[in-house]
Scaffold this motif. Structure first.
Motif, short mmCIF file in Angstrom:
data_model
loop_
_atom_site.label_atom_id
_atom_site.label_comp_id
_atom_site.label_asym_id
_atom_site.label_seq_id
_atom_site.Cartn_x
_atom_site.Cartn_y
_atom_site.Cartn_z
N ALA A 57 14.72 45.72 17.14
CA ALA A 57 15.70 44.67 16.84
C ALA A 57 16.91 44.76 17.77
CB ALA A 57 16.14 44.78 15.38
N ASP A 58 17.25 45.97 18.19
CA ASP A 58 18.39 46.16 19.09
C ASP A 58 18.01 46.26 20.56
OD1 ASP A 58 20.40 46.20 17.08
OD2 ASP A 58 19.87 48.28 16.59
N PHE A 59 16.78 46.75 20.82
CA PHE A 59 16.37 47.03 22.20
C PHE A 59 15.01 46.39 22.47
CE2 PHE A 59 18.77 50.70 20.47
CZ PHE A 59 19.96 50.49 21.15
N VAL A 60 15.02 45.08 22.47
CA VAL A 60 13.77 44.33 22.54
C VAL A 60 13.02 44.58 23.85
CG1 VAL A 60 14.91 42.27 23.48
CG2 VAL A 60 12.76 42.04 22.18
N SER A 61 13.73 44.95 24.91
CA SER A 61 13.09 45.14 26.22
C SER A 61 12.57 46.56 26.42
CB SER A 61 14.08 44.80 27.34
OG SER A 61 14.46 43.44 27.28
N ASP A 62 12.89 47.49 25.52
CA ASP A 62 12.42 48.87 25.67
C ASP A 62 10.94 48.98 25.35
OD1 ASP A 62 15.05 49.40 26.18
OD2 ASP A 62 15.34 50.80 24.51
N ASP A 63 10.32 50.05 25.85
CA ASP A 63 8.93 50.37 25.49
C ASP A 63 8.92 51.27 24.26
OD1 ASP A 63 7.51 49.02 27.57
OD2 ASP A 63 8.12 50.59 28.97
N PHE A 64 7.87 51.11 23.43
CA PHE A 64 7.74 51.90 22.22
C PHE A 64 6.33 52.48 22.16
CE2 PHE A 64 11.20 49.05 21.45
CZ PHE A 64 12.11 49.81 20.73
N CYS A 65 6.25 53.80 21.95
CA CYS A 65 4.97 54.49 21.95
C CYS A 65 4.87 55.37 20.72
CB CYS A 65 4.82 55.37 23.19
SG CYS A 65 5.06 54.51 24.76
N SER A 66 3.76 55.25 20.02
CA SER A 66 3.53 56.08 18.84
C SER A 66 2.05 56.41 18.74
CB SER A 66 3.99 55.38 17.57
OG SER A 66 3.59 56.09 16.42
N GLU A 67 1.76 57.65 18.39
CA GLU A 67 0.38 58.07 18.20
C GLU A 67 -0.31 57.21 17.14
OE1 GLU A 67 -2.05 62.06 16.69
OE2 GLU A 67 0.11 61.91 16.42
N PHE A 105 13.83 52.24 29.64
CA PHE A 105 13.89 53.12 28.48
C PHE A 105 12.61 53.02 27.66
CE2 PHE A 105 18.42 52.56 29.35
CZ PHE A 105 18.91 53.86 29.21
N ALA A 106 12.16 54.16 27.17
CA ALA A 106 10.98 54.20 26.31
C ALA A 106 11.23 55.17 25.16
CB ALA A 106 9.73 54.63 27.08
N TRP A 107 10.78 54.79 23.97
CA TRP A 107 10.90 55.62 22.78
C TRP A 107 9.52 56.20 22.45
CZ3 TRP A 107 15.77 55.96 20.48
CH2 TRP A 107 16.72 54.99 20.89
N ILE A 108 9.47 57.52 22.25
CA ILE A 108 8.22 58.20 21.94
C ILE A 108 8.33 58.74 20.51
CG2 ILE A 108 6.53 59.90 22.69
CD1 ILE A 108 7.22 57.76 24.79
N ILE A 109 7.46 58.24 19.63
CA ILE A 109 7.58 58.49 18.20
C ILE A 109 6.44 59.37 17.71
CG2 ILE A 109 7.62 57.42 15.91
CD1 ILE A 109 8.61 54.83 17.37
#
Length: 276
Positions: free
Chosen positions: A69-79, A94-98
């Motif tokens: 919702a805040d960082f729509v252009s970032d990448d998001f990765c989760s197992e 930027f990428a978030w690894i969850i």
């Protein structure tokens, strides 16, 4: 520093500040749910014989939704959220690894060494990490240039190299060759196998452990913890090819064996390391 470089640095600092604040809030927003499900949640087994729970999927989805919702252009990765049969290319800065539940066996069975792990990468490299430590009911966070914090209070890592009862962390099972190479460390130091790679490496950053060597770790297990270790001024070494800078993500990625230790123990860990 040129005017252009100053502007770029100021922009990056502001981008980091926004993401650090948002990441901290997002993790804290999952704690009540994490605690309610602890030791109660039903689980099942994936094809790779690792456990997964409803909480893994729920926390992963909630973190992604809140941060997107805040960082729509970032990448998001989760197992647990990315398709198992697709390789995801990281294209954003930027990428978030969850890792929504690190130490899933412990979590499902009611053993307190489990965590929520959220790592932030910039151009593929770990720059900040958040780890909710359920055993301490505390949020660890930090990264290079930021230090290491517990519940937003900065920590000073103790010098544990001289401790007569210094402890190291390992992850079992391991093959006979790996075990043989580790024998000098196992004879010299007390060993802790916590069942959560994120926490084990984070405890090197905080100073509870003098070092960790792990052959059975994947990138989502250590993305946040690597940032914490770097924030503590420690080297984070991969025994094979480093996953960083990370350019792609796949939920079935290979192990990335690695170690991290107090500077005085680096040579001992290097000699003990083997990947076969």
């Amino acid at each position: 520093m040129s005017g252009h470089n100053r502007h770029a640095q100021k922009k990056f600092t502001l981008q980091m500040r926004h993401r650090i604040n948002a990441g901290r809030v997002a993790i804290r927003n999952q704690v009540d749910f994490f605690v309610r499900q602890f030791g109660q949640v039903a689980s099942e087994w994936k094809p790779d014989e690792t456990r997964v729970t409803f909480a893994d999927f729920a926390i992963s989805e909630k973190l992604m939704t809140e941060l997107r919702a805040d960082f729509v252009s970032d990448d998001f990765c989760s197992e647990e959220a990315n398709p198992m049969d697709e390789v995801y290319d990281l294209e954003a800065d930027f990428a978030w690894i969850i890792d929504p539940v690190d130490g899933t066996n412990n979590y499902a069975l009611g053993s307190a060494h489990c965590a929520i792990s959220l790592g932030l990468l910039y151009r593929g490299e770990p720059v900040y990490g958040f780890i909710y430590d359920h055993s301490l009911r505390a949020l660890l966070e930090g990264g290079p240039g930021y230090g290491v914090l517990r519940n937003q209070e900065k920590l000073s890592r103790p010098d544990c190299s001289e401790m007569k009862q210094a402890m190291i962390g390992c992850h079992f099972p391991m093959n006979p060759d790996q075990l043989n190479h580790l024998a000098p460390l196992l004879h010299r130091y007390r060993v802790r196998a916590l069942g959560s790679s994120a926490l084990t490496f984070a405890y090197v950053a905080t100073g509870y452990l003098a070092g960790v060597i792990d052959y059975r770790v994947k990138v989502w297990d250590i993305a946040a913890a690597a940032a914490l270790c770097l924030g503590a001024g420690l080297e984070f070494t991969f025994m094979g090819a480093s996953p960083f800078p990370m350019k792609t993500f796949h939920p079935q990625s290979a192990y990335c064996p690695c170690y991290c230790s107090h500077p005085d123990l680096i040579d001992q860990f290097k000699e003990a390391s083997l990947y076969s």
